[in-house]
Design an enzyme around this catalytic site. Structure first.
Site, PDB file in Angstrom:
ATOM      1  N   LYS A 111       0.827  -1.212   0.000  1.00 33.05           N
ATOM      2  CA  LYS A 111       0.000   0.000   0.000  1.00 33.05           C
ATOM      3  C   LYS A 111       0.860   1.261   0.000  1.00 33.05           C
ATOM      4  O   LYS A 111       0.503   2.254  -0.612  1.00 33.05           O
ATOM      5  CB  LYS A 111      -0.955   0.020   1.199  1.00 33.05           C
ATOM      6  CG  LYS A 111      -1.823  -1.229   1.263  1.00 33.05           C
ATOM      7  CD  LYS A 111      -3.299  -0.945   1.393  1.00 33.05           C
ATOM      8  CE  LYS A 111      -4.036  -2.249   1.279  1.00 33.05           C
ATOM      9  NZ  LYS A 111      -5.346  -2.310   0.846  1.00 33.05           N
ATOM     10  N   LYS A 194      -4.145 -10.701  -6.550  1.00 27.40           N
ATOM     11  CA  LYS A 194      -5.285 -10.969  -5.673  1.00 27.40           C
ATOM     12  C   LYS A 194      -6.489 -10.106  -6.062  1.00 27.40           C
ATOM     13  O   LYS A 194      -6.320  -8.939  -6.391  1.00 27.40           O
ATOM     14  CB  LYS A 194      -4.858 -10.636  -4.231  1.00 27.40           C
ATOM     15  CG  LYS A 194      -5.879 -10.999  -3.172  1.00 27.40           C
ATOM     16  CD  LYS A 194      -5.470 -10.482  -1.793  1.00 27.40           C
ATOM     17  CE  LYS A 194      -6.060  -9.117  -1.567  1.00 27.40           C
ATOM     18  NZ  LYS A 194      -6.573  -8.830  -0.240  1.00 27.40           N
ATOM     19  N   LYS A 197     -10.749  -5.285  -3.008  1.00 28.81           N
ATOM     20  CA  LYS A 197     -11.743  -4.245  -3.236  1.00 28.81           C
ATOM     21  C   LYS A 197     -11.138  -2.887  -3.564  1.00 28.81           C
ATOM     22  O   LYS A 197     -11.804  -2.031  -4.100  1.00 28.81           O
ATOM     23  CB  LYS A 197     -12.777  -4.155  -2.109  1.00 28.81           C
ATOM     24  CG  LYS A 197     -12.292  -4.093  -0.705  1.00 28.81           C
ATOM     25  CD  LYS A 197     -13.499  -4.004   0.247  1.00 28.81           C
ATOM     26  CE  LYS A 197     -13.252  -4.726   1.538  1.00 28.81           C
ATOM     27  NZ  LYS A 197     -12.085  -4.284   2.290  1.00 28.81           N
TER      28      LYS A 197
END
Ligand code: ATP
Ligand code: LTN
Length: 327
Positions: A111, A194, A197
């Site tokens: 991230k 992966k 969302k």
């Protein structure tokens, strides 16, 4: 009875990955112990999010928990922010996790790698501290999560060892419970990544219309091998669709291979689409009923009450152990 605990961040539309890797597993486990299943709204703040979106997502997530079959009489469903002990415990536990180990966390690296150093919030870095607090706060032993979260649970285990070595038997040792099949559902457009969302490409959302789901599955990236065979290295796309099918039907990979022997990818994809669409249609129907019933707020209130009962006792135990509690 063992305590079971898990959470999902209300950061966006829930995906089929969340459903197969986490929510379905929560439902299967709810008879095995007392469950504490929360909406990780404090964790959702670790990346910028609009306040209205966060509020809507939080309610929505609770509704999906119920629609998927979590029974509020067996499982405690609550908002993380409704139990202030999460934040209080995190402040204590942050002293027992170290910069080095936190900076090695894959989720943090992934991230933060897309961000400028000046824009990386401390909360994103300290994310596993709050998660460790979530876990130990309920004396939970079983933590159902998808594969990507194993590393955080392992870090929590390290923390528990470290803490108990120093203060005695204060914290309960948790372990990650990961589905044998379906712990890592991949993106339909890039089966090496992966499904998540926060990365909408190749996602199936729990709210997608059946026609949209069908289109996404029919155009899922596959390979040139032209036979339905489980081999995540050579045939990641087909293996991913097989995993989805297996998770939703209980059929083994061998059974699926046999069923589609000599058949093309078109037939196989159509069958996967039928299964996913029917599962999602049922889920969406129940979701609508839950929303219309006005049950969500009541469930969250009841869940928070019980969660606070358990959490405040554990927090007190920790405060006492480190020398804060004096009565
Ligand atoms: P984000 O993209 O915002 O980081 P996410 O989609 O990865 O979110 P989380 O809220 O982090 O979702 O995850 C909730 C639960 O769903 C976790 O237990 C996680 O491991 C599981 N999960 C998420 N994505 C998948 C996936 N693709 N396959 C299986 N399990 C998954
Ligand atoms: N980190 C998890 C969500 C989460 C969680 C937890 C899962 C927050 N606290 C405690 C299990 C136990 C995620 O990103 N999916």
């Amino acid at each position: 009875m063992d305590h079971i605990l898990s959470g999902i961040k209300p950061t966006g539309q829930l995906t089929l990955g969340n459903y197969i890797g986490a929510i379905n597993k929560f439902v299967k486990l709810q008879d095995k112990g007392e469950s504490f299943l929360f909406i990780a709204d404090l964790h959702a703040l670790t990346l910028p999010i609009d306040p209205e979106v966060l509020r809507t997502n939080s309610r929505d997530l609770a509704a999906f928990y119920l629609a998927a079959g979590l029974d509020p009489n067996k499982s405690n469903i609550f908002l993380q922010s409704d139990v202030s002990a999460h934040a209080e415990l995190a402040i204590i536990l942050q002293n027992y996790l170290y910069m080095g180990e936190l900076s090695r966390m894959t989720q943090f690296k992934d991230k933060s790698s897309k961000m400028k150093e000046e824009a990386i919030g401390l909360g994103l870095f300290a994310y596993p501290v709050l998660m460790a607090a979530d876990i130990v706060l309920y004396d939970s032993k079983v933590i159902p999560v998808g594969e990507d979260q194993i590393q955080h649970v392992e870090l929590t285990r390290d923390l528990v060892k470290r803490f108990n070595n120093r203060y005695g038997d204060v914290l309960v040792m948790p372990r990650a419970e990961v589905a044998k099949v379906g712990a890592r559902i991949m993106s339909l457009s890039d089966p090496t990544k992966k499904m998540s969302k926060s990365d909408p490409k190749g996602d199936i959302y729990l709210k997608d219309e059946p026609a949209v789901i069908r289109k996404k599955i029919m155009s899922a990236v596959t390979d040139m091998e032209a036979h339905v065979h489980y081999d995540p290295e050579k045939q990641p796309g087909i293996s991913n669709l097989m995993t989805i099918m297996s998770s939703l039907t209980g059929k083994s990979f061998e059974e699926i291979e046999k069923e589609f022997e000599g058949k093309g990818y078109g037939d196989f994809k159509r069958a996967v689409a039928d299964i996913v669409c029917s599962e999602m249609e049922n889920l969406q129907k129940r979701y609508k009923e839950v929303i219309e019933s006005g049950l969500v707020d009541k469930v969250l209130e009841k869940g928070a009450k019980r969660a606070n009962e358990v959490a405040s006792k554990v927090l007190e135990r920790v405060q006492k152990a480190v020398g804060l509690y004096h009565k």
